[in-house]
Motif scaffolding. Sequence first.
Motif, PDB file in Angstrom:
ATOM      1  N   GLY A 156      30.533  64.027  58.809  1.00 12.05           N
ATOM      2  CA  GLY A 156      30.020  63.163  57.743  1.00 12.05           C
ATOM      3  C   GLY A 156      31.161  62.381  57.137  1.00 12.05           C
ATOM      4  O   GLY A 156      32.332  62.735  57.293  1.00 12.05           O
ATOM      5  N   ASP A 157      30.802  61.301  56.445  1.00 17.43           N
ATOM      6  CA  ASP A 157      31.806  60.511  55.764  1.00 17.43           C
ATOM      7  C   ASP A 157      32.308  61.296  54.553  1.00 17.43           C
ATOM      8  O   ASP A 157      31.550  62.050  53.956  1.00 17.43           O
ATOM      9  CB  ASP A 157      31.151  59.207  55.281  1.00 17.43           C
ATOM     10  CG  ASP A 157      32.006  58.003  55.586  1.00 17.43           C
ATOM     11  OD1 ASP A 157      32.789  58.085  56.546  1.00 17.43           O
ATOM     12  OD2 ASP A 157      31.898  56.990  54.873  1.00 17.43           O
ATOM     13  N   PRO A 158      33.575  61.110  54.181  1.00 18.18           N
ATOM     14  CA  PRO A 158      34.021  61.768  52.946  1.00 18.18           C
ATOM     15  C   PRO A 158      33.282  61.191  51.743  1.00 18.18           C
ATOM     16  O   PRO A 158      32.775  60.072  51.792  1.00 18.18           O
ATOM     17  CB  PRO A 158      35.507  61.445  52.887  1.00 18.18           C
ATOM     18  CG  PRO A 158      35.695  60.282  53.790  1.00 18.18           C
ATOM     19  CD  PRO A 158      34.646  60.378  54.839  1.00 18.18           C
ATOM     20  N   ILE A 159      33.230  61.977  50.678  1.00 18.26           N
ATOM     21  CA  ILE A 159      32.593  61.497  49.454  1.00 18.26           C
ATOM     22  C   ILE A 159      33.605  60.704  48.633  1.00 18.26           C
ATOM     23  O   ILE A 159      33.297  59.683  48.066  1.00 18.26           O
ATOM     24  CB  ILE A 159      32.087  62.700  48.616  1.00 18.26           C
ATOM     25  CG1 ILE A 159      31.051  63.507  49.403  1.00 18.26           C
ATOM     26  CG2 ILE A 159      31.554  62.265  47.269  1.00 18.26           C
ATOM     27  CD1 ILE A 159      29.668  62.940  49.417  1.00 18.26           C
ATOM     28  N   THR A 167      33.836  59.354  61.656  1.00 10.17           N
ATOM     29  CA  THR A 167      32.557  59.936  61.271  1.00 10.17           C
ATOM     30  C   THR A 167      31.585  59.810  62.436  1.00 10.17           C
ATOM     31  O   THR A 167      31.193  58.701  62.796  1.00 10.17           O
ATOM     32  CB  THR A 167      31.986  59.213  60.045  1.00 10.17           C
ATOM     33  OG1 THR A 167      32.961  59.305  59.011  1.00 10.17           O
ATOM     34  CG2 THR A 167      30.700  59.849  59.585  1.00 10.17           C
ATOM     35  N   LEU A 196      33.926  52.436  55.488  1.00  6.96           N
ATOM     36  CA  LEU A 196      32.849  53.346  55.101  1.00  6.96           C
ATOM     37  C   LEU A 196      31.950  53.678  56.285  1.00  6.96           C
ATOM     38  O   LEU A 196      31.589  52.816  57.071  1.00  6.96           O
ATOM     39  CB  LEU A 196      32.021  52.728  53.974  1.00  6.96           C
ATOM     40  CG  LEU A 196      32.728  52.651  52.616  1.00  6.96           C
ATOM     41  CD1 LEU A 196      31.859  51.949  51.614  1.00  6.96           C
ATOM     42  CD2 LEU A 196      33.113  54.023  52.114  1.00  6.96           C
ATOM     43  N   ASN A 197      31.605  54.931  56.373  1.00  8.35           N
ATOM     44  CA  ASN A 197      30.726  55.446  57.419  1.00  8.35           C
ATOM     45  C   ASN A 197      31.299  55.293  58.820  1.00  8.35           C
ATOM     46  O   ASN A 197      30.599  55.461  59.797  1.00  8.35           O
ATOM     47  CB  ASN A 197      29.349  54.782  57.375  1.00  8.35           C
ATOM     48  CG  ASN A 197      28.611  55.184  56.126  1.00  8.35           C
ATOM     49  OD1 ASN A 197      28.517  56.372  55.834  1.00  8.35           O
ATOM     50  ND2 ASN A 197      28.128  54.223  55.375  1.00  8.35           N
TER      51      ASN A 197
END
Lengths: 646, 338
Positions: A43-46, A278, A252-253
């Motif tokens: 998953g992508d980091p928050i 990701t 992102l993503n």
Amino acid sequence: MRKSVKYSLALIIVLSLAAGGLILLSPSRAQAGETTLKIAQAGDPITLDPYDSWDSASNDIIVNIYDTLVMYVPSTLNFRPGLAVGWQILPNTTIIFNIRRNVTFHNGDPMTPYDVWWSLQRVLPDAKRSALFNSTYINNATANPHGYQWAELVDRESWVWLLYENIKDIRMADIGFWGNTTYTGDNATAGDGWAEIVVEFDAPFAPGLSLFSYAATSIVNWRVATELGPTGMKFAPVGAGTGPFAFNSWILNYKVVLDKWPNYWGQVAHVDHVEYQTILSASSRTLAITTGLVDLLYPEASDWYTLKDDPNIETWQEAGLGTRYIGFQCMQNVTGRMFGILSDSTVRKALSYAINYDEIINGEQFLNGLGTRLTQPVVPAIEWAYNSSIKPENEGGILPYYNLTKANETLNSLGLLDVDGDGIRDIKGWASNSTDDFTLIYGYNIGNALRERVGYLLQDAFAQIGVKLIVQGDPWDVFLYTNLAAGVYDLWFLGWGPDYIDPDTYFYPLFHSSFGAVYDNDTGEYTWGTNAAGVNISTVDYLLDAARSETNQTLRAEMYMNATNILINEYVWGWCYIPDNTYAWRTTISGFTHSPLLQFDDLEYVVKTAGAGAGVPIEIIGIVIGVIVAVAVISGIAYWRKGSAA
Amino acid sequence: MKGLYAYIIRRLILLIPVVLGVMLITFILMHSIPGNPVAYLGGSGKLPPEAVEKLVKIYGLDQPLFIQFFLYLANLFQGNLGTSISVNPGANITDLIVTAFPHTVELTIYSAIIMILVGIPAGVISAKKRNSLTDNVTRVGALIGVSMPVFWLGIMLQIIFGVVFPIFPILWAGIHEPAVKVTGIYLIDGFISLDFRTIVDSIMHYALPAIALGALSLSIVTRMVRSSMLEVLGEDYIRTARAKGCSENATIYRHALRNSLIPATTVIGLQIGGLLGGAVLTETVFAIPGIGRLITDAIMRSDYPLVMAGVLFIAIIYILSNLVVDVLYAYLDPRIRY
């Protein structure tokens, strides 16, 4: 026709040469020879700001960008000096950190004790921050021109500060204390121009030191943070850290790229870049490592044995730090259902015999061998507080194992018999109406297939001991915050992960009565607490409080082991398993240290050697594509001219 | 021509009620699914209830649903799509979509190329040699293409062309980043910066996903072209063309093909519209950070504002591509007037 053949050949040659030439001239060729460690993430980091990170994907990146005061010796849980070269724990509530000198942030700024103080103050809950921090920074238009509050839950979703609730004050003090001698106060040489950081706790807090190894206490460059603000720190913390890798970019993503920081105070990284990709699909992640697209990942349980057999891949498996358990509703009569029958420890004991631990750990439908039996609140990795003599009965210990005969005998001994002959035991002694069926509800969160299967496994076993089990799945928030808090389930499956490396985190939130669900008289609702089982044993409370403030490790260990004994004999949980930590990496990398914390830490030690002939070289591909395009264009034109010529 | 412009404007005005309807339905549906984004954030179970309450307040999730809806619309009309709650907490949704969309466009370009360059000729040849072996093979192939699940085909392609015969990269991830990012579409950026490596890498990395994704549309187009071609070939003007001595190729490509392409245009247009809306499964299997994957992720994590924005975006794309198809009609078939 001849002419056109000539033209065609010429075009093919020109295009091919152009392709080859352009590749040779491409700017990307200049970067050849640099090594990039590629990591697949699910998953992508928050966030990339340590101060509000809690998820694993963010943590894996943050630990490589930033440093903490206290760090771990690679692949162990032993502390080593990080940005603090040393520390003194004064009896009983104070820790003094000696701050490392000659450390530079990724933008070249020198790191000072002020950065440390600022970073730690920022993590604290509002009420705990010192007046000095508020006056010299938060409310100071010169120091904080954009007026960032860094206040939890206003600018951002931070809750890690809850860990620091026990801290009374964090201050800088130039007491001129340096080195390994014990600080007595008398041997201080005031004013050497390099301040120490003094941390004071409200009450003696033995696990205090470990708080400063937690990623949230990473030291950030306060000037950079003030410039970037919460959003900038979250998505692009350029120059904010001192770690072995500097932030480069985050698409992102897609991916986060870090670059080696050549002026790192410790071991300078061997690889030039780290790339976290990701990849949401589990099968794609596995394919990616088997084909060499990525070098390192957390393997998927379903593909574990495939990866293990792959000669190009190395794997690592050991009992992790998390615990998984079947909780029993120990509280008396929370909802009025079943008349609080599980508040009787003998009933819980009987049910503990009806859990097929072995199947859950080794069954193909379950963990498939990727777990270890949980025998007590703590995990074996916390060696000093772990009682290795606690074993299941069939291995010569005292813990229940899967034995339906014993379960039946225990229930019979309580007089819980099948009065009406419908095959299900009836409640007797707990109710006026003794023909109520002994029915329990098992709760799990929808989407967790393993927990669901465990429910049906239990249902099957419970049926054989005359207990009817209803398996009830609910969405995570309903499961946890509504139903578990209100005591809707009699038993449920849940997990726990440590907040810091100390037995305290395995005991206090889970078994101390102050962490149970709280009933609100106004709303008539229960608020969830981590002690969902509602364990309320005064001796345990006493021991846990005492162990918190005791600094003598031997005494602490004794207290925790005593508490363990009580909890085991009270059968508060079905002690299920410890999920194994697993890593998989390609043999082209070496020096990877498999952290017991299950994080991609210490990547500076990783060496990557170029893989032998990975795929077709780009030049050849380029030429082939050039030829194909040329042929297609020419034949298309020829066909079209032929068609329209008539 | 004047009629055409009026028609376009009328269609664009119609967009407003359609979009509002889509938004309302999405909003109601999203909120009827159990779970909320804040609960997702607290997934570790350690998020204390006070923190949950605060977050719920911050995102306005404690307001009555209709107020939430109108607040959302109010923000929308100010051009503010909001920020993501649980996918990339705090990230600007406009940025997320602007970053993701070019990848979907690029995938669509490749798939459309496959769809058009293979689908139309295959349909024509199939019709031309009706009931021959070629025709049967094409028809069976098209049937398989329509029936195969995209994710399965994707995984098969990965295994065959990525693992057994390592020709293509199995994942999009790892693609060479263009030095200059003007459009975000790597193929075009590669040409702009004359970075051949970017161009090649784009083709190589999109090859498998484009085939996987294109297979379905390709089959539909092939079947469409074949049947309309057969219909046209029976028309009087084809007999006339043949009678005046036109060669077979000229008859087919000049006279028959153009007329048979009208129904195919509808299908191709709608397919492209659909592809632009994001190919969820393909993007997930090949790790392409496109619009489809973004929205799926948002749905999985109940990221309300991101789902709303994504659906809005897809709806607009779909309506616009429909409009383009309708306008194209007028050019292709002079009999059609608006």
